[in-house]
Design a protein around this motif. Structure first.
Motif, PDB file in Angstrom:
ATOM      1  N   LEU A   1      -7.126  12.971  -9.784  1.00 54.93           N
ATOM      2  CA  LEU A   1      -7.184  14.202 -10.566  1.00 54.93           C
ATOM      3  C   LEU A   1      -5.961  15.097 -10.387  1.00 54.93           C
ATOM      4  CD1 LEU A   1     -10.922  15.133  -9.996  1.00 54.93           C
ATOM      5  CD2 LEU A   1      -9.901  14.186 -12.051  1.00 54.93           C
ATOM      6  N   LYS A   2      -5.141  14.816  -9.392  1.00 55.45           N
ATOM      7  CA  LYS A   2      -3.995  15.682  -9.099  1.00 55.45           C
ATOM      8  C   LYS A   2      -3.050  15.882 -10.281  1.00 55.45           C
ATOM      9  CE  LYS A   2      -3.741  15.678  -4.131  1.00 55.45           C
ATOM     10  NZ  LYS A   2      -2.942  15.438  -2.950  1.00 55.45           N
ATOM     11  N   PRO A   3      -2.691  14.829 -11.038  1.00 48.61           N
ATOM     12  CA  PRO A   3      -1.782  15.065 -12.172  1.00 48.61           C
ATOM     13  C   PRO A   3      -2.349  16.045 -13.205  1.00 48.61           C
ATOM     14  CG  PRO A   3      -1.891  12.731 -11.672  1.00 48.61           C
ATOM     15  CD  PRO A   3      -2.954  13.403 -10.855  1.00 48.61           C
TER      16      PRO A   3
ATOM     17  N   HIS B   1       3.216  27.686  -7.818  1.00 48.83           N
ATOM     18  CA  HIS B   1       3.253  27.929  -6.369  1.00 48.83           C
ATOM     19  C   HIS B   1       1.993  27.434  -5.655  1.00 48.83           C
ATOM     20  CE1 HIS B   1       1.114  31.419  -7.992  1.00 48.83           C
ATOM     21  NE2 HIS B   1       0.557  31.531  -6.792  1.00 48.83           N
ATOM     22  N   LEU B   2       0.933  27.146  -6.393  1.00 47.63           N
ATOM     23  CA  LEU B   2      -0.290  26.655  -5.779  1.00 47.63           C
ATOM     24  C   LEU B   2      -0.250  25.140  -5.558  1.00 47.63           C
ATOM     25  CD1 LEU B   2      -2.961  28.733  -7.721  1.00 47.63           C
ATOM     26  CD2 LEU B   2      -2.075  29.122  -5.404  1.00 47.63           C
ATOM     27  N   ILE B   3       0.759  24.483  -6.118  1.00 50.48           N
ATOM     28  CA  ILE B   3       0.886  23.043  -5.979  1.00 50.48           C
ATOM     29  C   ILE B   3       1.760  22.748  -4.760  1.00 50.48           C
ATOM     30  CG2 ILE B   3       1.680  20.899  -7.043  1.00 50.48           C
ATOM     31  CD1 ILE B   3       1.328  22.349  -9.757  1.00 50.48           C
ATOM     32  N   GLU B   4       1.190  22.048  -3.809  1.00 52.47           N
ATOM     33  CA  GLU B   4       1.941  21.647  -2.619  1.00 52.47           C
ATOM     34  C   GLU B   4       2.391  20.214  -2.809  1.00 52.47           C
ATOM     35  OE1 GLU B   4      -0.672  22.142   0.665  1.00 52.47           O
ATOM     36  OE2 GLU B   4      -1.127  24.205   0.146  1.00 52.47           O
ATOM     37  N   VAL B   5       3.661  19.993  -2.664  1.00 53.05           N
ATOM     38  CA  VAL B   5       4.193  18.636  -2.849  1.00 53.05           C
ATOM     39  C   VAL B   5       4.237  17.928  -1.524  1.00 53.05           C
ATOM     40  CG1 VAL B   5       6.140  17.282  -3.659  1.00 53.05           C
ATOM     41  CG2 VAL B   5       5.524  19.413  -4.804  1.00 53.05           C
TER      42      VAL B   5
END
Length: 43
Positions: free
Chosen positions: A24-26, A39-43
Motif C-alpha cells: 500500500l505504500k505507493p 514530509h510525512l513520507i519517510e524514505v
C-alpha cells in the motif's frame, strides 16, 4: 480505498508511514504527495 484509509491515519498521527504494508505504500505516498504532505513520507 485502503490506501486512503492508511494515508488518513498517517496524517492524523495514528500511524507512521514506515508501518504501512509494503503493497500500500505507493498509493499512500501518492495521496500524501497530492496533499502536499511529502514530509510525512519517510524514505
Amino acid at each position: 480505498m485502503m490506501a486512503r484509509f492508511f494515508a488518513q491515519r498517517v496524517i492524523i498521527g495514528k500511524m507512521a508511514y514506515k508501518d504501512i504494508p509494503a503493497t500500500l505504500k505507493p498509493g499512500v505516498a501518492e495521496i500524501l504527495n497530492d496533499q502536499g504532505l511529502q514530509h510525512l513520507i519517510e524514505v
